[in-house]
Write a protein that holds these residues in place. Sequence first.
Motif, PDB file in Angstrom:
ATOM      1  N   ALA A  51       0.909  -1.081  -0.045  1.00 35.65           N
ATOM      2  CA  ALA A  51       0.040   0.227  -0.048  1.00 35.65           C
ATOM      3  C   ALA A  51       0.793   1.209   0.120  1.00 35.65           C
ATOM      4  O   ALA A  51       0.490   2.232  -0.539  1.00 35.65           O
ATOM      5  N   GLY A  52       2.049   1.331   0.491  1.00 40.81           N
ATOM      6  CA  GLY A  52       2.995   2.254   0.802  1.00 40.81           C
ATOM      7  C   GLY A  52       3.483   2.681  -0.603  1.00 40.81           C
ATOM      8  O   GLY A  52       3.965   3.944  -0.871  1.00 40.81           O
ATOM      9  N   PHE A  53       3.583   1.904  -1.520  1.00 47.11           N
ATOM     10  CA  PHE A  53       4.144   2.199  -3.015  1.00 47.11           C
ATOM     11  C   PHE A  53       2.868   2.542  -3.964  1.00 47.11           C
ATOM     12  O   PHE A  53       3.309   2.767  -5.114  1.00 47.11           O
ATOM     13  N   SER A  54       1.842   2.331  -3.408  1.00 43.68           N
ATOM     14  CA  SER A  54       0.580   2.479  -4.478  1.00 43.68           C
ATOM     15  C   SER A  54       0.429   3.944  -4.936  1.00 43.68           C
ATOM     16  O   SER A  54      -0.279   3.833  -6.368  1.00 43.68           O
ATOM     17  N   GLY A  55       0.933   4.690  -4.362  1.00 42.11           N
ATOM     18  CA  GLY A  55       1.005   6.138  -5.038  1.00 42.11           C
ATOM     19  C   GLY A  55       1.985   6.462  -5.943  1.00 42.11           C
ATOM     20  O   GLY A  55       1.815   7.503  -6.692  1.00 42.11           O
ATOM     21  N   SER A  56       3.123   5.642  -5.855  1.00 41.63           N
ATOM     22  CA  SER A  56       4.011   6.030  -6.784  1.00 41.63           C
ATOM     23  C   SER A  56       4.366   4.903  -8.067  1.00 41.63           C
ATOM     24  O   SER A  56       5.226   5.115  -8.987  1.00 41.63           O
ATOM     25  N   LEU A  57       3.543   3.646  -7.777  1.00 44.72           N
ATOM     26  CA  LEU A  57       3.507   2.748  -8.723  1.00 44.72           C
ATOM     27  C   LEU A  57       2.199   2.448  -9.281  1.00 44.72           C
ATOM     28  O   LEU A  57       1.119   2.421  -8.326  1.00 44.72           O
ATOM     29  N   ALA A  58       2.030   1.864 -10.633  1.00 46.52           N
ATOM     30  CA  ALA A  58       0.630   1.312 -10.967  1.00 46.52           C
ATOM     31  C   ALA A  58       0.860  -0.062 -10.367  1.00 46.52           C
ATOM     32  O   ALA A  58       1.129  -0.855 -10.920  1.00 46.52           O
ATOM     33  N   LEU A  59       0.174  -0.006  -9.117  1.00 47.60           N
ATOM     34  CA  LEU A  59       0.400  -1.072  -8.164  1.00 47.60           C
ATOM     35  C   LEU A  59      -1.090  -1.788  -7.875  1.00 47.60           C
ATOM     36  O   LEU A  59      -1.955  -1.187  -7.398  1.00 47.60           O
ATOM     37  N   ARG A  60      -1.099  -3.303  -8.173  1.00 47.51           N
ATOM     38  CA  ARG A  60      -2.252  -3.697  -7.649  1.00 47.51           C
ATOM     39  C   ARG A  60      -1.897  -5.013  -6.642  1.00 47.51           C
ATOM     40  O   ARG A  60      -0.673  -5.571  -6.768  1.00 47.51           O
ATOM     41  N   TYR A  61      -2.645  -5.044  -5.459  1.00 43.44           N
ATOM     42  CA  TYR A  61      -2.122  -6.074  -4.634  1.00 43.44           C
ATOM     43  C   TYR A  61      -3.372  -7.023  -4.329  1.00 43.44           C
ATOM     44  O   TYR A  61      -4.440  -6.626  -4.211  1.00 43.44           O
ATOM     45  N   LEU A  62      -2.949  -8.282  -4.562  1.00 45.50           N
ATOM     46  CA  LEU A  62      -3.981  -9.378  -4.636  1.00 45.50           C
ATOM     47  C   LEU A  62      -3.561 -10.196  -3.531  1.00 45.50           C
ATOM     48  O   LEU A  62      -2.234 -10.654  -3.461  1.00 45.50           O
ATOM     49  N   TRP A  63      -4.488 -10.954  -2.968  1.00 47.44           N
ATOM     50  CA  TRP A  63      -4.168 -11.530  -1.601  1.00 47.44           C
ATOM     51  C   TRP A  63      -5.053 -13.000  -1.544  1.00 47.44           C
ATOM     52  O   TRP A  63      -6.203 -12.769  -2.135  1.00 47.44           O
ATOM     53  N   GLN A  64      -4.186 -14.007  -1.254  1.00 53.53           N
ATOM     54  CA  GLN A  64      -5.213 -15.387  -0.998  1.00 53.53           C
ATOM     55  C   GLN A  64      -5.000 -15.868   0.238  1.00 53.53           C
ATOM     56  O   GLN A  64      -3.865 -15.498   0.850  1.00 53.53           O
ATOM     57  N   ALA A  65      -5.920 -16.561   0.720  1.00 50.85           N
ATOM     58  CA  ALA A  65      -5.783 -17.206   2.109  1.00 50.85           C
ATOM     59  C   ALA A  65      -4.533 -18.141   2.062  1.00 50.85           C
ATOM     60  O   ALA A  65      -4.228 -18.792   1.205  1.00 50.85           O
ATOM     61  N   ASP A  66      -3.637 -18.378   3.384  1.00 43.39           N
ATOM     62  CA  ASP A  66      -2.844 -19.172   3.548  1.00 43.39           C
ATOM     63  C   ASP A  66      -3.103 -20.532   3.699  1.00 43.39           C
ATOM     64  O   ASP A  66      -4.134 -20.893   4.656  1.00 43.39           O
ATOM     65  N   GLN A  67      -3.197 -21.484   2.758  1.00 42.81           N
ATOM     66  CA  GLN A  67      -3.418 -22.825   2.832  1.00 42.81           C
ATOM     67  C   GLN A  67      -2.368 -23.764   2.533  1.00 42.81           C
ATOM     68  O   GLN A  67      -2.629 -24.633   1.823  1.00 42.81           O
ATOM     69  N   GLY A  68      -1.258 -23.220   2.803  1.00 43.01           N
ATOM     70  CA  GLY A  68       0.197 -24.084   2.340  1.00 43.01           C
ATOM     71  C   GLY A  68       0.593 -23.478   1.274  1.00 43.01           C
ATOM     72  O   GLY A  68       0.253 -22.468   0.841  1.00 43.01           O
ATOM     73  N   PHE A  69       1.738 -24.225   0.856  1.00 43.61           N
ATOM     74  CA  PHE A  69       2.329 -23.682  -0.228  1.00 43.61           C
ATOM     75  C   PHE A  69       1.776 -23.512  -1.456  1.00 43.61           C
ATOM     76  O   PHE A  69       1.475 -24.606  -2.129  1.00 43.61           O
ATOM     77  N   ARG A  70       1.351 -22.447  -1.932  1.00 45.40           N
ATOM     78  CA  ARG A  70       0.612 -22.311  -3.135  1.00 45.40           C
ATOM     79  C   ARG A  70       1.050 -21.386  -3.944  1.00 45.40           C
ATOM     80  O   ARG A  70       0.431 -20.302  -4.596  1.00 45.40           O
ATOM     81  N   ALA A  71       2.472 -21.126  -4.270  1.00 44.26           N
ATOM     82  CA  ALA A  71       3.105 -20.063  -5.157  1.00 44.26           C
ATOM     83  C   ALA A  71       2.334 -20.180  -6.548  1.00 44.26           C
ATOM     84  O   ALA A  71       2.057 -18.848  -6.848  1.00 44.26           O
ATOM     85  N   ALA A  72       2.472 -21.105  -7.250  1.00 42.14           N
ATOM     86  CA  ALA A  72       2.026 -21.276  -8.480  1.00 42.14           C
ATOM     87  C   ALA A  72       0.369 -20.538  -8.512  1.00 42.14           C
ATOM     88  O   ALA A  72       0.254 -19.751  -9.379  1.00 42.14           O
ATOM     89  N   THR A  73      -0.237 -20.818  -7.314  1.00 39.17           N
ATOM     90  CA  THR A  73      -1.873 -20.131  -7.315  1.00 39.17           C
ATOM     91  C   THR A  73      -1.737 -18.662  -7.006  1.00 39.17           C
ATOM     92  O   THR A  73      -2.209 -18.011  -7.746  1.00 39.17           O
ATOM     93  N   ALA A  74      -0.831 -18.238  -6.329  1.00 43.47           N
ATOM     94  CA  ALA A  74      -0.609 -16.829  -6.025  1.00 43.47           C
ATOM     95  C   ALA A  74      -0.075 -16.103  -7.450  1.00 43.47           C
ATOM     96  O   ALA A  74      -0.558 -15.006  -7.903  1.00 43.47           O
ATOM     97  N   ARG A  75       0.873 -16.691  -8.086  1.00 47.27           N
ATOM     98  CA  ARG A  75       1.263 -16.075  -9.337  1.00 47.27           C
ATOM     99  C   ARG A  75       0.146 -16.120 -10.305  1.00 47.27           C
ATOM    100  O   ARG A  75      -0.033 -14.978 -10.898  1.00 47.27           O
ATOM    101  N   ASN A  76      -0.704 -17.146 -10.310  1.00 48.59           N
ATOM    102  CA  ASN A  76      -1.924 -16.931 -11.164  1.00 48.59           C
ATOM    103  C   ASN A  76      -2.866 -15.952 -10.871  1.00 48.59           C
ATOM    104  O   ASN A  76      -3.806 -15.771 -11.757  1.00 48.59           O
ATOM    105  N   LEU A  77      -2.893 -15.540  -9.602  1.00 46.77           N
ATOM    106  CA  LEU A  77      -3.529 -14.193  -9.372  1.00 46.77           C
ATOM    107  C   LEU A  77      -3.512 -13.147 -10.223  1.00 46.77           C
ATOM    108  O   LEU A  77      -4.219 -12.405 -10.676  1.00 46.77           O
ATOM    109  N   GLY A  78      -2.114 -13.168 -10.481  1.00 48.97           N
ATOM    110  CA  GLY A  78      -1.845 -12.003 -11.436  1.00 48.97           C
ATOM    111  C   GLY A  78      -2.114 -12.072 -12.833  1.00 48.97           C
ATOM    112  O   GLY A  78      -1.820 -10.922 -13.719  1.00 48.97           O
ATOM    113  N   GLU A  79      -2.853 -12.892 -13.437  1.00 52.97           N
ATOM    114  CA  GLU A  79      -3.294 -13.007 -14.831  1.00 52.97           C
ATOM    115  C   GLU A  79      -4.343 -11.720 -15.208  1.00 52.97           C
ATOM    116  O   GLU A  79      -5.008 -11.347 -14.401  1.00 52.97           O
TER     117      GLU A  79
END
Length: 79
Positions: A51-79
């Motif tokens: 949030a601190g960088f949202s004013g200086s970059l075109a930034l979107r923050y996407l969050w998913q619940a922690d359900q174990g290691f799901r890095a690929a799922t997190a990356r796929n949120l960015g599609e």
Amino acid sequence: MKISVIIPTYNCSALLAASLRALQRQTLPRAQFEVIVCDDGSSDDTAQVAAGFSGSLALRYLWQADQGFRAATARNLGE
């Protein structure tokens, strides 16, 4: 946008801040790239850092619940 920078993260707010500071120093005009932070359920201050960088970059923050290691799922949120 010409470029989307997707940053998957989990409880690494200091590393995220360093990455976002580096993106602030890019010479490409800011209107030509976006930053998508995909948070895999962090419990630290990752959301506040993003949030601190949202004013200086075109930034979107996407969050998913922690359900174990799901890095690929997190990356796929960015599609």
